[in-house]
Design a protein around this motif. Structure first.
Motif, PDB file in Angstrom:
ATOM      1  N   GLY A   1       4.164  -5.879   6.751  1.00 43.42           N
ATOM      2  CA  GLY A   1       2.483  -6.506   6.343  1.00 43.42           C
ATOM      3  C   GLY A   1       2.305  -6.415   5.103  1.00 43.42           C
ATOM      4  N   GLY A   2       3.186  -5.648   4.168  1.00 42.16           N
ATOM      5  CA  GLY A   2       2.727  -5.606   2.685  1.00 42.16           C
ATOM      6  C   GLY A   2       2.889  -6.885   2.105  1.00 42.16           C
ATOM      7  N   GLY A   3       2.539  -7.219   0.948  1.00 46.54           N
ATOM      8  CA  GLY A   3       2.521  -8.419   0.223  1.00 46.54           C
ATOM      9  C   GLY A   3       1.844  -8.117  -0.851  1.00 46.54           C
ATOM     10  N   LEU A   4       1.477  -9.445  -1.677  1.00 43.87           N
ATOM     11  CA  LEU A   4       0.769  -9.884  -2.824  1.00 43.87           C
ATOM     12  C   LEU A   4      -0.713 -10.128  -2.421  1.00 43.87           C
ATOM     13  CD1 LEU A   4       0.250  -9.626  -5.960  1.00 43.87           C
ATOM     14  CD2 LEU A   4       1.418 -11.931  -5.777  1.00 43.87           C
ATOM     15  N   VAL A   5      -1.887  -9.400  -2.934  1.00 47.17           N
ATOM     16  CA  VAL A   5      -2.979 -10.026  -2.617  1.00 47.17           C
ATOM     17  C   VAL A   5      -3.938  -9.940  -3.555  1.00 47.17           C
ATOM     18  CG1 VAL A   5      -4.015  -7.731  -1.690  1.00 47.17           C
ATOM     19  CG2 VAL A   5      -5.045  -9.846  -0.821  1.00 47.17           C
ATOM     20  N   GLN A   6      -4.943 -10.780  -3.921  1.00 41.14           N
ATOM     21  CA  GLN A   6      -6.007 -10.789  -4.836  1.00 41.14           C
ATOM     22  C   GLN A   6      -6.824  -9.686  -4.911  1.00 41.14           C
ATOM     23  OE1 GLN A   6      -7.585 -14.583  -5.570  1.00 41.14           O
ATOM     24  NE2 GLN A   6      -5.946 -15.315  -6.922  1.00 41.14           N
ATOM     25  N   ASN A   7      -7.499  -8.987  -6.035  1.00 42.72           N
ATOM     26  CA  ASN A   7      -8.522  -8.198  -5.795  1.00 42.72           C
ATOM     27  C   ASN A   7      -9.628  -8.506  -4.773  1.00 42.72           C
ATOM     28  OD1 ASN A   7     -10.123  -6.254  -6.580  1.00 42.72           O
ATOM     29  ND2 ASN A   7     -10.950  -6.956  -8.483  1.00 42.72           N
ATOM     30  N   GLY A   8      -9.983  -7.612  -3.990  1.00 40.27           N
ATOM     31  CA  GLY A   8     -10.937  -7.895  -2.918  1.00 40.27           C
ATOM     32  C   GLY A   8     -10.297  -8.664  -1.763  1.00 40.27           C
ATOM     33  N   GLY A   9      -8.991  -8.722  -1.835  1.00 39.98           N
ATOM     34  CA  GLY A   9      -8.463  -9.309  -0.469  1.00 39.98           C
ATOM     35  C   GLY A   9      -8.267  -8.417   0.639  1.00 39.98           C
ATOM     36  N   SER A  10      -7.425  -9.209   1.403  1.00 44.20           N
ATOM     37  CA  SER A  10      -7.261  -8.231   2.791  1.00 44.20           C
ATOM     38  C   SER A  10      -5.649  -8.133   3.442  1.00 44.20           C
ATOM     39  CB  SER A  10      -8.002  -8.604   3.924  1.00 44.20           C
ATOM     40  OG  SER A  10      -9.388  -8.516   3.608  1.00 44.20           O
ATOM     41  N   LEU A  11      -5.336  -7.284   3.685  1.00 47.23           N
ATOM     42  CA  LEU A  11      -3.833  -7.248   4.413  1.00 47.23           C
ATOM     43  C   LEU A  11      -4.076  -6.394   5.649  1.00 47.23           C
ATOM     44  CD1 LEU A  11      -1.549  -6.572   1.305  1.00 47.23           C
ATOM     45  CD2 LEU A  11      -1.535  -8.733   2.638  1.00 47.23           C
ATOM     46  N   SER A  12      -2.929  -6.445   6.494  1.00 45.09           N
ATOM     47  CA  SER A  12      -2.851  -5.781   7.735  1.00 45.09           C
ATOM     48  C   SER A  12      -1.671  -5.312   8.023  1.00 45.09           C
ATOM     49  CB  SER A  12      -3.535  -6.682   9.000  1.00 45.09           C
ATOM     50  OG  SER A  12      -3.163  -5.692  10.111  1.00 45.09           O
ATOM     51  N   LEU A  13      -1.298  -3.963   7.824  1.00 41.56           N
ATOM     52  CA  LEU A  13      -0.285  -3.385   7.914  1.00 41.56           C
ATOM     53  C   LEU A  13       0.211  -3.065   9.419  1.00 41.56           C
ATOM     54  CD1 LEU A  13      -0.109  -0.890   4.817  1.00 41.56           C
ATOM     55  CD2 LEU A  13       0.474  -3.507   4.999  1.00 41.56           C
ATOM     56  N   SER A  14       1.505  -3.165   9.754  1.00 41.62           N
ATOM     57  CA  SER A  14       1.975  -2.627  11.188  1.00 41.62           C
ATOM     58  C   SER A  14       3.178  -1.618  11.047  1.00 41.62           C
ATOM     59  CB  SER A  14       2.338  -3.904  11.795  1.00 41.62           C
ATOM     60  OG  SER A  14       1.329  -4.921  12.068  1.00 41.62           O
ATOM     61  N   CYS A  15       2.887  -0.908  11.953  1.00 43.80           N
ATOM     62  CA  CYS A  15       4.069   0.079  11.982  1.00 43.80           C
ATOM     63  C   CYS A  15       4.627   0.356  13.565  1.00 43.80           C
ATOM     64  CB  CYS A  15       3.466   1.363  11.573  1.00 43.80           C
ATOM     65  SG  CYS A  15       4.843   2.794  11.574  1.00 43.80           S
ATOM     66  N   ALA A  16       5.748  -0.193  13.628  1.00 45.58           N
ATOM     67  CA  ALA A  16       6.344  -0.126  15.073  1.00 45.58           C
ATOM     68  C   ALA A  16       7.157   1.021  15.277  1.00 45.58           C
ATOM     69  CB  ALA A  16       7.394  -1.686  15.251  1.00 45.58           C
ATOM     70  N   VAL A  17       7.040   1.540  16.149  1.00 41.49           N
ATOM     71  CA  VAL A  17       7.546   3.166  16.635  1.00 41.49           C
ATOM     72  C   VAL A  17       8.593   2.683  17.953  1.00 41.49           C
ATOM     73  CG1 VAL A  17       7.301   5.491  16.962  1.00 41.49           C
ATOM     74  CG2 VAL A  17       5.658   4.011  15.487  1.00 41.49           C
ATOM     75  N   SER A  18       9.717   3.269  17.729  1.00 39.18           N
ATOM     76  CA  SER A  18      10.589   3.123  18.783  1.00 39.18           C
ATOM     77  C   SER A  18      11.170   4.549  19.082  1.00 39.18           C
ATOM     78  CB  SER A  18      11.631   2.241  18.644  1.00 39.18           C
ATOM     79  OG  SER A  18      12.491   2.355  17.469  1.00 39.18           O
ATOM     80  N   GLY A  19      11.929   4.678  20.250  1.00 38.16           N
ATOM     81  CA  GLY A  19      12.483   6.050  20.445  1.00 38.16           C
ATOM     82  C   GLY A  19      11.510   7.164  21.156  1.00 38.16           C
ATOM     83  N   PHE A  20      10.342   6.868  21.532  1.00 36.03           N
ATOM     84  CA  PHE A  20       9.815   7.924  22.251  1.00 36.03           C
ATOM     85  C   PHE A  20       8.627   7.024  22.728  1.00 36.03           C
ATOM     86  CE2 PHE A  20       5.669   9.246  20.110  1.00 36.03           C
ATOM     87  CZ  PHE A  20       5.869   8.494  18.941  1.00 36.03           C
ATOM     88  N   THR A  21       7.965   7.797  23.685  1.00 33.50           N
ATOM     89  CA  THR A  21       6.762   7.096  24.381  1.00 33.50           C
ATOM     90  C   THR A  21       5.430   7.418  23.587  1.00 33.50           C
ATOM     91  OG1 THR A  21       7.677   7.433  26.790  1.00 33.50           O
ATOM     92  CG2 THR A  21       5.503   6.974  26.488  1.00 33.50           C
TER      93      THR A  21
END
Length: 128
Positions: free
Chosen positions: A7-27
């Motif tokens: 979800g990372g990337g380049l955004v302008q000052n004041g902009g928004s981003l949404s990061l995700s973290c997919a976890v595998s290997g445990f409940t």
């Protein structure tokens, strides 16, 4: 256990981003998930965390602008970042802790050593 941040990337000052973290290997049950960031030449710093009980913790500078959440069904954590600033340019890492640790003031969850597993990081660049 593996963590995949995206979800990372380049955004302008004041902009928004949404990061995700997919976890595998445990409940995704008794857990805590956190986001840290590291800018060039600086130490890794805590950004936000959420525990199994739904308690959330933020570093002071992001309160009111960032929101951390978790989706147990998808084994995924999220970090919604609004009103981003150029000084928040960094590699953002997600991390997870399996199990419960009680921390009355949440300070434990602000420490990198609390987390057992780390993702590879995703670059966030905020242009001025």
């Amino acid at each position: 256990v593996q963590l995949q941040a995206s979800g990372g990337g380049l955004v302008q000052n004041g902009g928004s981003l949404s990061l995700s973290c997919a976890v595998s290997g445990f409940t995704f049950d008794d857990y805590a998930i956190a986001w840290f960031r590291q800018a060039p030449g600086k130490e890794r710093e805590f950004v936000a965390a959420i525990t199994w009980s739904g308690n959330t913790y933020y570093t002071e500078s992001v309160k009111g602008r960032f929101t951390i959440s978790g989706d147990n069904a998808k084994n995924t954590g999220y970090l919604q970042m609004n009103s981003l600033k150029p000084e928040e340019t960094a590699v953002y890492y997600c991390a997870t802790k399996i199990g419960r640790t009680y921390s009355s003031d949440g300070d434990y969850y602000r420490r990198a050593y609390a987390y057992d597993y780390w993702g590879q990081g995703t670059q966030v660049t905020v242009s001025s």
